[in-house]
Design a protein around this motif. Structure first.
Motif, short mmCIF file in Angstrom:
data_model
loop_
_atom_site.label_atom_id
_atom_site.label_comp_id
_atom_site.label_asym_id
_atom_site.label_seq_id
_atom_site.Cartn_x
_atom_site.Cartn_y
_atom_site.Cartn_z
N THR A 1 -21.13 -13.76 2.22
CA THR A 1 -19.97 -14.28 1.49
C THR A 1 -18.68 -13.78 2.12
O THR A 1 -18.59 -12.64 2.57
N ASP A 2 -17.66 -14.64 2.16
CA ASP A 2 -16.33 -14.23 2.59
C ASP A 2 -15.78 -13.28 1.53
O ASP A 2 -15.59 -13.66 0.37
N LYS A 3 -15.52 -12.04 1.91
CA LYS A 3 -15.12 -11.04 0.91
C LYS A 3 -13.79 -11.40 0.25
O LYS A 3 -13.54 -10.99 -0.89
N ALA A 4 -12.95 -12.17 0.92
CA ALA A 4 -11.68 -12.58 0.32
C ALA A 4 -11.91 -13.41 -0.94
O ALA A 4 -11.05 -13.46 -1.82
N ILE B 1 -8.59 -12.31 -2.84
CA ILE B 1 -7.35 -12.72 -2.19
C ILE B 1 -6.29 -13.13 -3.21
O ILE B 1 -5.09 -12.95 -2.98
N ALA B 2 -6.73 -13.67 -4.34
CA ALA B 2 -5.79 -14.03 -5.41
C ALA B 2 -5.22 -12.79 -6.08
O ALA B 2 -4.06 -12.76 -6.46
N HIS B 3 -6.06 -11.75 -6.23
CA HIS B 3 -5.57 -10.48 -6.79
C HIS B 3 -4.46 -9.92 -5.90
O HIS B 3 -3.40 -9.50 -6.40
N VAL B 4 -4.71 -9.89 -4.60
CA VAL B 4 -3.72 -9.35 -3.67
C VAL B 4 -2.43 -10.17 -3.73
O VAL B 4 -1.33 -9.62 -3.84
N SER B 5 -2.56 -11.48 -3.68
CA SER B 5 -1.39 -12.35 -3.68
C SER B 5 -0.61 -12.23 -4.98
O SER B 5 0.63 -12.20 -4.98
N SER B 6 -1.32 -12.14 -6.09
CA SER B 6 -0.65 -12.03 -7.39
C SER B 6 0.15 -10.73 -7.48
O SER B 6 1.28 -10.72 -7.99
N PHE C 1 -6.13 -3.69 -5.08
CA PHE C 1 -5.35 -2.85 -5.98
C PHE C 1 -4.02 -2.42 -5.36
O PHE C 1 -3.44 -1.41 -5.74
N VAL C 2 -3.55 -3.21 -4.39
CA VAL C 2 -2.27 -2.93 -3.75
C VAL C 2 -1.18 -2.78 -4.82
O VAL C 2 -1.12 -3.53 -5.78
#
Length: 215
Positions: free
Chosen positions: A22-25, A35-40, A111-112
């Motif tokens: 699976t693509d981890k993003a 990737i949505a968590h990071v972008s948000s 968790f950035v």
């Protein structure tokens, strides 16, 4: 206080070889792709987000990110030369950017801390890069702020010489290293942690669930 527009690039073009098939993003945390968590999270710290990825990733990323209720534009930037590592992704994305500085954050850092990204922007002023030092003494160039023009110049030269290391590029930039002691005062180490394997993903998201349950 710096009031210039700010851009961020999310690096998502890797193959996730240690994560499985699976693509981890796209791995979901509470039903939302990483990737949505990071972008948000970044959306509260910047005015525009670019996602650097391979062309074949774009349809899935479009679906995930179009459903995200973000207050800033999020654009996909397929890498014209995939498989050359994060430096190539940064350079190709930076060529689409008009702001003086831009943050770079890997897609596997769900968790950035947006406040820490803002701190990095402030620290980068007058330098080519502001890069945090980790508690093990290594620097983390995949969550840092760079001067766009200078990074493109250095990056193009290194890529032409087939020198693909992002950490190597730091030696040619006027890089301000944020000491680990300062980093720990500004944010948690977890915000800088990248998730590489399925085991790490399970452990980190379990920690997140435990934290929420305890609140």
């Amino acid at each position: 206080m710096d009031t210039q527009p700010r851009t961020s690039v999310v690096l998502a073009g890797g193959y996730s070889t240690r994560f499985g098939e699976t693509d981890k993003a796209l791995a979901e945390i509470d039903g939302t792709a990483m990737i949505a968590h990071v972008s948000s999270r970044l959306a509260s710290a910047v005015d525009r987000i670019l996602v650097s990825c391979r062309e074949r990733q774009q349809p899935a990323f479009d679906r995930v990110l179009s459903a995200l209720d973000a207050d800033v534009p999020i654009e996909i930037v397929p890498d014209p030369e995939p498989d050359r590592g994060p430096l190539a992704g940064i350079v190709s994305s930076f060529k689409q950017i008009e702001t003086t500085y831009a943050a770079v954050v890997a897609c596997d850092m769900p968790f950035v801390d947006p406040a820490f990204v803002e701190f990095l922007f402030e620290q980068a002023m007058g330098h080519d890069a502001a890069v945090p030092e980790l508690d093990d003494g290594h620097r983390q160039p995949a969550q840092a702020v760079y001067r766009v023009g200078r990074t493109v110049t250095v990056g193009d030269q290194r890529l032409a010489a087939d020198a693909l290391s992002l950490r190597g590029a730091l030696s040619e930039l006027d890089t301000l290293t944020i000491p680990a002691a300062t980093v720990s005062e500004q944010t948690s180490w977890r915000s800088l942690r990248d998730i590489n394997s399925r085991e790490e993903f399970i452990r980190e998201t379990a920690d997140d669930s435990s934290t929420r349950d305890g609140q």
